[in-house]
Write an enzyme that holds these catalytic residues in place. Structure first.
Site, PDB file in Angstrom:
ATOM      1  N   SER A 270      -6.025   1.566   1.994  1.00  0.00           N
ATOM      2  CA  SER A 270      -5.349   1.092   3.215  1.00  0.00           C
ATOM      3  C   SER A 270      -4.661   2.245   3.951  1.00  0.00           C
ATOM      4  O   SER A 270      -4.726   2.327   5.190  1.00  0.00           O
ATOM      5  CB  SER A 270      -4.339  -0.013   2.887  1.00  0.00           C
ATOM      6  OG  SER A 270      -3.438   0.407   1.888  1.00  0.00           O
ATOM      7  N   HIS A 300      -8.488  -3.587  -4.073  1.00  0.00           N
ATOM      8  CA  HIS A 300      -7.225  -3.026  -3.539  1.00  0.00           C
ATOM      9  C   HIS A 300      -6.204  -4.161  -3.420  1.00  0.00           C
ATOM     10  O   HIS A 300      -5.897  -4.826  -4.392  1.00  0.00           O
ATOM     11  CB  HIS A 300      -7.554  -2.314  -2.221  1.00  0.00           C
ATOM     12  CG  HIS A 300      -6.450  -1.488  -1.644  1.00  0.00           C
ATOM     13  ND1 HIS A 300      -5.405  -0.998  -2.378  1.00  0.00           N
ATOM     14  CD2 HIS A 300      -6.233  -1.038  -0.363  1.00  0.00           C
ATOM     15  CE1 HIS A 300      -4.590  -0.297  -1.597  1.00  0.00           C
ATOM     16  NE2 HIS A 300      -5.059  -0.314  -0.374  1.00  0.00           N
ATOM     17  N   HIS A 349      -6.366   1.792 -12.460  1.00  0.00           N
ATOM     18  CA  HIS A 349      -5.955   2.478 -11.234  1.00  0.00           C
ATOM     19  C   HIS A 349      -6.768   3.749 -11.050  1.00  0.00           C
ATOM     20  O   HIS A 349      -7.160   4.383 -12.030  1.00  0.00           O
ATOM     21  CB  HIS A 349      -4.457   2.829 -11.257  1.00  0.00           C
ATOM     22  CG  HIS A 349      -3.906   3.071  -9.907  1.00  0.00           C
ATOM     23  ND1 HIS A 349      -3.934   4.306  -9.301  1.00  0.00           N
ATOM     24  CD2 HIS A 349      -3.345   2.216  -9.012  1.00  0.00           C
ATOM     25  CE1 HIS A 349      -3.388   4.205  -8.101  1.00  0.00           C
ATOM     26  NE2 HIS A 349      -3.031   2.950  -7.892  1.00  0.00           N
ATOM     27  N   ARG A 358       5.812   0.436 -10.346  1.00  0.00           N
ATOM     28  CA  ARG A 358       6.007  -0.721  -9.453  1.00  0.00           C
ATOM     29  C   ARG A 358       5.854  -2.009 -10.254  1.00  0.00           C
ATOM     30  O   ARG A 358       6.440  -3.036  -9.926  1.00  0.00           O
ATOM     31  CB  ARG A 358       5.001  -0.674  -8.299  1.00  0.00           C
ATOM     32  CG  ARG A 358       5.125   0.566  -7.422  1.00  0.00           C
ATOM     33  CD  ARG A 358       3.993   0.672  -6.418  1.00  0.00           C
ATOM     34  NE  ARG A 358       2.696   0.736  -7.054  1.00  0.00           N
ATOM     35  CZ  ARG A 358       1.529   0.658  -6.411  1.00  0.00           C
ATOM     36  NH1 ARG A 358       1.511   0.513  -5.103  1.00  0.00           N
ATOM     37  NH2 ARG A 358       0.394   0.745  -7.066  1.00  0.00           N
ATOM     38  N   ASP A 404      -0.153  -5.042  -8.663  1.00  0.00           N
ATOM     39  CA  ASP A 404      -0.603  -6.396  -8.334  1.00  0.00           C
ATOM     40  C   ASP A 404      -0.546  -7.348  -9.521  1.00  0.00           C
ATOM     41  O   ASP A 404      -0.623  -8.560  -9.349  1.00  0.00           O
ATOM     42  CB  ASP A 404      -2.033  -6.336  -7.788  1.00  0.00           C
ATOM     43  CG  ASP A 404      -2.115  -5.496  -6.532  1.00  0.00           C
ATOM     44  OD1 ASP A 404      -1.278  -5.708  -5.646  1.00  0.00           O
ATOM     45  OD2 ASP A 404      -2.983  -4.618  -6.448  1.00  0.00           O
TER      46      ASP A 404
HETATM   47  N1  HAX Z   1     -11.339  -4.439 -15.574  1.00  0.00           N
HETATM   48  C1  HAX Z   1     -12.610  -4.165 -15.941  1.00  0.00           C
HETATM   49  N2  HAX Z   1     -13.224  -3.007 -15.732  1.00  0.00           N
HETATM   50  C2  HAX Z   1     -12.503  -2.048 -15.132  1.00  0.00           C
HETATM   51  C3  HAX Z   1     -11.171  -2.244 -14.743  1.00  0.00           C
HETATM   52  C4  HAX Z   1     -10.592  -3.491 -14.970  1.00  0.00           C
HETATM   53  N3  HAX Z   1      -9.348  -3.789 -14.593  1.00  0.00           N
HETATM   54  N4  HAX Z   1     -10.723  -1.112 -14.179  1.00  0.00           N
HETATM   55  C5  HAX Z   1     -11.747  -0.249 -14.182  1.00  0.00           C
HETATM   56  N5  HAX Z   1     -12.828  -0.817 -14.765  1.00  0.00           N
HETATM   57  C6  HAX Z   1     -14.167  -0.257 -14.891  1.00  0.00           C
HETATM   58  C7  HAX Z   1     -14.695   0.087 -13.515  1.00  0.00           C
HETATM   59  O1  HAX Z   1     -15.200  -1.073 -12.861  1.00  0.00           O
HETATM   60  C8  HAX Z   1     -15.727   1.117 -13.834  1.00  0.00           C
HETATM   61  O2  HAX Z   1     -16.868   0.433 -14.318  1.00  0.00           O
HETATM   62  P1  HAX Z   1     -18.343   0.959 -13.968  1.00  0.00           P
HETATM   63  O3  HAX Z   1     -18.463   2.297 -14.628  1.00  0.00           O
HETATM   64  O4  HAX Z   1     -19.231  -0.083 -14.556  1.00  0.00           O
HETATM   65  O5  HAX Z   1     -18.439   1.053 -12.482  1.00  0.00           O
HETATM   66  C9  HAX Z   1     -15.088   1.856 -15.011  1.00  0.00           C
HETATM   67  O6  HAX Z   1     -14.105   0.967 -15.567  1.00  0.00           O
HETATM   68  C10 HAX Z   1     -14.400   3.149 -14.619  1.00  0.00           C
HETATM   69  O7  HAX Z   1     -13.480   2.875 -13.595  1.00  0.00           O
HETATM   70  P2  HAX Z   1     -12.100   3.704 -13.477  1.00  0.00           P
HETATM   71  O8  HAX Z   1     -12.461   5.123 -13.313  1.00  0.00           O
HETATM   72  O9  HAX Z   1     -11.195   3.338 -14.595  1.00  0.00           O
HETATM   73  O10 HAX Z   1     -11.428   3.099 -12.194  1.00  0.00           O
HETATM   74  P3  HAX Z   1     -11.729   3.393 -10.654  1.00  0.00           P
HETATM   75  O11 HAX Z   1     -10.911   4.540 -10.223  1.00  0.00           O
HETATM   76  O12 HAX Z   1     -13.189   3.479 -10.383  1.00  0.00           O
HETATM   77  O13 HAX Z   1     -11.227   2.051  -9.971  1.00  0.00           O
HETATM   78  C11 HAX Z   1      -9.739   0.229  -9.693  1.00  0.00           C
HETATM   79  C12 HAX Z   1      -9.854   1.745  -9.893  1.00  0.00           C
HETATM   80  C13 HAX Z   1      -8.295  -0.087  -9.362  1.00  0.00           C
HETATM   81  C14 HAX Z   1     -10.602  -0.179  -8.513  1.00  0.00           C
HETATM   82  C15 HAX Z   1     -10.182  -0.484 -10.991  1.00  0.00           C
HETATM   83  O14 HAX Z   1      -9.327  -0.133 -12.036  1.00  0.00           O
HETATM   84  C16 HAX Z   1     -10.235  -1.999 -10.832  1.00  0.00           C
HETATM   85  O15 HAX Z   1     -11.244  -2.523 -10.374  1.00  0.00           O
HETATM   86  N6  HAX Z   1      -9.132  -2.744 -11.226  1.00  0.00           N
HETATM   87  C17 HAX Z   1      -9.076  -4.156 -11.055  1.00  0.00           C
HETATM   88  C18 HAX Z   1      -8.747  -4.515  -9.612  1.00  0.00           C
HETATM   89  C19 HAX Z   1      -7.323  -4.154  -9.277  1.00  0.00           C
HETATM   90  O16 HAX Z   1      -6.382  -4.471  -9.978  1.00  0.00           O
HETATM   91  N7  HAX Z   1      -7.151  -3.485  -8.131  1.00  0.00           N
HETATM   92  C20 HAX Z   1      -5.816  -3.105  -7.643  1.00  0.00           C
HETATM   93  C21 HAX Z   1      -5.518  -1.633  -7.882  1.00  0.00           C
HETATM   94  C22 HAX Z   1      -4.166  -1.221  -7.357  1.00  0.00           C
HETATM   95  C23 HAX Z   1      -4.146  -1.335  -5.876  1.00  0.00           C
HETATM   96  O17 HAX Z   1      -4.813  -0.639  -5.139  1.00  0.00           O
HETATM   97  N8  HAX Z   1      -3.416  -2.286  -5.386  1.00  0.00           N
HETATM   98  O18 HAX Z   1      -3.488  -2.594  -4.112  1.00  0.00           O
END
Ligand code: HAX
Length: 466
Positions: A270, A300, A349, A358, A404
């Site tokens: 964002s 996000h 994250h 947070r 979140d």
């Molecule tokens: N549950 C399951 N799998 C997860 C996971 C979770 N909570 N977090 C990461 N992974 C997976 C990823 O999907 C990725 O899988 P693939 O290799 O199959 O693609 C793998 O673990 C490696 O990912 P990462 O390097 O740990 O994390 P990224 O930097 O790629 O992504 C995210 C960060 C926040 C998008 C990710 O942790 C996620 O999807 N979390 C769940 C959604 C969430 O809570 N989002 C909010 C984040 C905070 C924010 O921005 N708030 O607004």
């Protein structure tokens, strides 16, 4: 005086991160403070470029290029800095330090949660405001909060089934007619004066977001019955009254919520989207609409809605089976989610590698204000088991909760249960940080953002030749 004493006590690391701009007068208005700071910051940046312009800040691997640019250092963002282990610092201050130093609604720091006005002042100026400065800013925001008639008509005409984030984004987009920057630009303003109309837009957008958000809420869930705010209160409590929430506890929660979601350095989707759109000299209304649409994604900001949905599904499943929600059943449900190829919302994250501070401050709020809440106990049990499950799953780089994971349960406790709306609250808050940086982008004359992209073929050729 108080501010100076507290500043003297700041830890060394904090001083290292702090801006070189000196504290300006405690009697100055926000605009006066910024007017003094701008030439100093411009000079500081010019000097930085002159002294170190050709130094290397980092390299980019193929993994980083393909993998969403994680860790690539290529953006200037003044308002906050994120450390993987420690979490966020707003202008050098941790969340507990902000809670200790920033003015509250009632009065001096420490008397409740800081106000969003206080964090806005801090993010824009890098300085801790006085209570009087915050009160002046509250009044200024209220004066700027009127929505144009065509925006309210548009909002009222939207289908109630439209996601609240889409309505919110459209509402702000409709207000773009009010942009001072767009007008000044088309009138041929000199680039050294961009910051003046940007300043007006930044405060106008932040002021208007609360009534837009409230209107979306009342239209979607209360048949369009609108409520008046109370401008004898602060930004948060006035917003709460417009929503239809009227309790000191919820007001405090909203202050905490709007402060901690405001900024998370520049690379998150964002903030980055706002910065990118703003870098084309699109005005702050358009820029922040870009930010809101990025926030609306489930990886996000929408994750806060997803967390509540996940907990509701979990409860519904085990209630129907006559089984208790406990460590064992949560673990079972988590594995079902993971095995279905879905993420556990609220965990993981892109930068953090520890529990998000947070999350921690919301947990502390829960222990203080709602220790016996049933849903809080579920969230706390999830906190106990989920890092182990995600570690065993073996994919995520960070098995700990993010912001979140906790926000929904606090809102729910006070009867604010329409969780499809939760990301809108995040959107009201994120404007404070993202637009503070847009202000500095214009004041410092930062250029169009345009990183280099590569094709798969180019990367292959390049690597094979190495
Ligand atoms: N549950 C399951 N799998 C997860 C996971 C979770 N909570 N977090 C990461 N992974 C997976 C990823 O999907 C990725 O899988 P693939 O290799 O199959 O693609 C793998 O673990 C490696 O990912 P990462 O390097 O740990 O994390 P990224 O930097 O790629 O992504 C995210 C960060 C926040 C998008 C990710 O942790 C996620 O999807 N979390 C769940 C959604 C969430 O809570 N989002 C909010 C984040 C905070 C924010 O921005 N708030 O607004």
């Amino acid at each position: 005086m108080l501010v100076r004493t507290l500043r003297a006590a700041r830890p060394t690391q904090l001083l290292r991160c702090a801006s070189a701009v000196p504290q300006t007068s405690p009697d100055a208005t926000l605009k006066e403070t910024l007017t003094v700071q701008i030439p100093q910051k411009q000079e500081e940046l010019k000097q930085l470029k002159a002294d170190h312009g050709s130094k290397v800040l980092g390299e980019v691997t193929v993994d980083q290029c393909i993998g969403g640019g994680r860790g690539v250092r290529c953006m200037l963002w003044e308002t906050s800095l994120l450390d993987a282990a420690e979490g966020i610092r707003f202008r050098g201050y941790t969340i507990p330090e902000c809670q200790e130093l920033l003015p509250t609604f009632k009065g001096p720091a420490g008397d409740g949660e800081p106000t969003p006005e206080a964090i806005l002042w801090l993010l824009l100026t890098g300085e801790i405001p006085t209570k009087e400065q915050c009160d002046g800013l509250t009044a200024e925001l209220f004066e700027r909060s009127a929505l144009p008639a065509h925006a309210t008509q548009l909002l009222d005409s939207l289908p109630k089934t439209m996601h609240p984030m889409t309505q919110f984004s459209l509402g702000l987009q409709a207000c773009q007619t009010e942009s001072n920057f767009a007008k000044a630009y088309s009138d041929g303003v000199h680039k050294t004066k961009y910051w003046e109309s940007t300043y007006e837009d930044v405060l106008d957008v932040i002021a208007k977001l609360a009534p837009i958000a409230a209107r979306v809420y009342r239209n979607t869930y209360f048949n369009g019955e609108q409520l008046k705010g109370d401008t004898s209160l602060d930004y948060s409590a006035n917003f709460c009254r417009m929503l239809g929430m009227d309790s000191p506890g919820f007001d405090e929660l909203m202050r905490l919520y709007l402060v901690i979601h405001s900024d998370h350095e520049g690379g998150n989707a964002s903030a980055h989207a706002t910065h990118l759109v703003g870098s084309t000299l699109s005005d702050p209304y358009n820029a922040y609409v870009g930010g809101l649409n990025a926030l609306a994604g489930p990886l996000h900001g929408l994750a806060n809605q997803e967390v509540l949905g996940w907990i509701q599904d979990l409860k519904a499943k085990f209630d129907a089976e006559g089984r208790e929600v406990n460590e064992k059943t949560i673990t079972e449900f988590a594995w079902e989610t993971l095995n279905a190829g879905k993420v556990i919302p609220g965990f993981g994250h892109a930068v953090l590698r520890k529990t998000d501070p947070r999350y921690t401050c919301q947990r502390e709020f829960a222990f203080k204000h709602l220790p016996d809440d049933e849903l809080f106990k579920v969230v706390d049990t999830i906190y106990k088991v989920m890092p182990g499950v995600l570690t065993e799953h073996g994919k995520t780089a960070n098995p700990y909760p993010n912001v979140d994971s906790h926000s929904g349960v606090l809102l729910w406790h006070y009867g604010f249960t329409q969780y499809e709306y939760y990301t809108v609250l995040f959107g009201v808050s994120r404007a404070i940080g993202a637009l503070s940086q847009v202000f500095w982008d214009r004041a410092l004359g930062l250029p169009l953002e345009r990183p280099k992209s590569l094709t798969t073929g180019f990367i292959k050729d390049f690597c094979e030749k190495q």
